[in-house]
Design an enzyme around this catalytic site. Structure first.
Site, PDB file in Angstrom:
ATOM      1  N   ILE A 106      -7.439   7.510  -0.190  1.00  0.00           N
ATOM      2  CA  ILE A 106      -7.324   6.074  -0.453  1.00  0.00           C
ATOM      3  C   ILE A 106      -8.187   5.428   0.625  1.00  0.00           C
ATOM      4  CG2 ILE A 106      -5.159   5.986   0.899  1.00  0.00           C
ATOM      5  CD1 ILE A 106      -4.216   3.648  -0.758  1.00  0.00           C
ATOM      6  N   SER A 107      -9.039   4.484   0.232  1.00  0.00           N
ATOM      7  CA  SER A 107      -9.989   3.894   1.177  1.00  0.00           C
ATOM      8  C   SER A 107      -9.277   3.122   2.282  1.00  0.00           C
ATOM      9  CB  SER A 107     -10.931   2.933   0.454  1.00  0.00           C
ATOM     10  OG  SER A 107     -11.528   3.552  -0.650  1.00  0.00           O
ATOM     11  N   GLN A 108     -10.006   2.924   3.371  1.00  0.00           N
ATOM     12  CA  GLN A 108      -9.503   2.103   4.475  1.00  0.00           C
ATOM     13  C   GLN A 108      -9.284   0.670   3.956  1.00  0.00           C
ATOM     14  OE1 GLN A 108     -12.447   1.698   7.480  1.00  0.00           O
ATOM     15  NE2 GLN A 108     -11.058   0.816   8.978  1.00  0.00           N
ATOM     16  N   PRO A 109      -8.172   0.036   4.288  1.00  0.00           N
ATOM     17  CA  PRO A 109      -7.912  -1.331   3.811  1.00  0.00           C
ATOM     18  C   PRO A 109      -9.053  -2.308   4.094  1.00  0.00           C
ATOM     19  CG  PRO A 109      -5.933  -0.421   4.760  1.00  0.00           C
ATOM     20  CD  PRO A 109      -7.001   0.590   5.013  1.00  0.00           C
ATOM     21  N   ARG A 130       0.835  -1.217   0.000  1.00  0.00           N
ATOM     22  CA  ARG A 130       0.000   0.000   0.000  1.00  0.00           C
ATOM     23  C   ARG A 130       0.867   1.263   0.000  1.00  0.00           C
ATOM     24  NH1 ARG A 130      -3.571   2.520   4.338  1.00  0.00           N
ATOM     25  NH2 ARG A 130      -5.466   3.262   3.308  1.00  0.00           N
TER      26      ARG A 130
END
Ligand code: SAH
Length: 248
Positions: free
Chosen positions: A96-99, A70
């Site tokens: 960037i979205s949360q994993p 990431r």
């Protein structure tokens, strides 16, 4: 003369050795942090099982999350936080979205090795890379040219050859490559864009956050039935950036 040359060479070698040690350490740290991130995802998935109906995600999904660095997708200033289970700013007011959400959306799509999938909202390119681990081809559309360019560079630096990024309004999908086995939308419209339904194969899945621009939306899993009708299931309350429309 000989001694000076020798020392120069030695000094170069020492410097290279030092740099290698630092980057090997950095890589080891990142790998350790990613392992922790995966543990956190597993825990959060268990905690949200009442909503999602899933106690755990597929091992293929987790393997894809484990494979993608990431840190390659976040701006320099965010790299120390790259392997935390948090959304992060990527510039241009986007995130960037949360994993956890990336993993969950990937799992809901149930990607198969031969699939061709569409993503709307490339952002950093991270979700596209996770999908690219699992399917044949990913087409992804980003409306902000600067982000599309950066995502392309990150994707190329990791050597992916099955992701194509286009700058444009993903509301219209990508008709030239339709129909898609699956579609994932990572910016929230209020209603499902009709072109995306048209471009989805029968039996295909659409994973999309739906709801008001300000506030929470519902992550929805949509399946296109044989008769063309849609089956919808609300999975989890989420907070995404809005799906914007083409700017003139
Ligand atoms: N999937 C991304 C996260 C995306 S954030 C990742 O893995 O990093 C949502 C992105 O959708 C933003 O970059 C935003 O610019 C983009 N976006 C918003 N509206 C869009 C539209 N109509 N078409 C394509 N992209 C859009």
């Amino acid at each position: 003369m000989y001694r000076i040359l020798y020392w120069r060479r030695l000094r170069g070698a020492v410097l290279i050795a030092a740099l290698t040690a630092v980057s090997a350490d950095g890589a080891a740290d990142a790998a350790r942090e990613r392992t922790q991130m995966l543990e956190e995802i597993r825990r959060s998935v268990r905690e949200s099982a009442d909503y999602t109906g899933r106690e755990e995600l597929r091992e293929t999904t987790m393997a894809a999350m484990a494979a993608v660095p990431r840190e390659a997708f976040v701006p320099a200033g965010q790299k120390p936080m790259a392997n935390l289970n948090r959304p992060l700013p990527i510039g241009q007011g986007q995130t960037i979205s949360q994993p956890l959400i990336v993993a969950l959306m990937t799992d809901l799509l149930d990607p198969q090795p031969g699939d061709v999938v569409l993503e709307v909202g490339t952002g950093s390119g991270y979700q596209a890379a996770v999908l690219a681990q699992l399917v044949k081809q990913v087409y992804t559309v980003e409306i902000i040219p600067e982000l599309a360019a950066r995502a392309r560079a990150a994707i190329a630096s990791l050597g992916y050859d099955n992701i194509t990024v286009r700058t444009g309004d993903g509301y219209a999908g990508w008709p030239q490559h339709a129909p898609f086995d699956g579609i994932i939308v990572t910016a929230a419209p209020e209603e499902i864009p009709p072109p995306l339904v048209e471009q989805l194969k029968t039996g295909g899945k659409l994973v999309i956050p739906l709801g008001p621009v300000h506030g929470f939306q519902q992550l929805v899993l949509v399946e296109k039935r044989d008769d063309g009708t849609l089956q919808r299931r609300e999975v989890l309350p989420v907070a995404f950036v809005p799906l914007t429309r083409q700017r003139d």
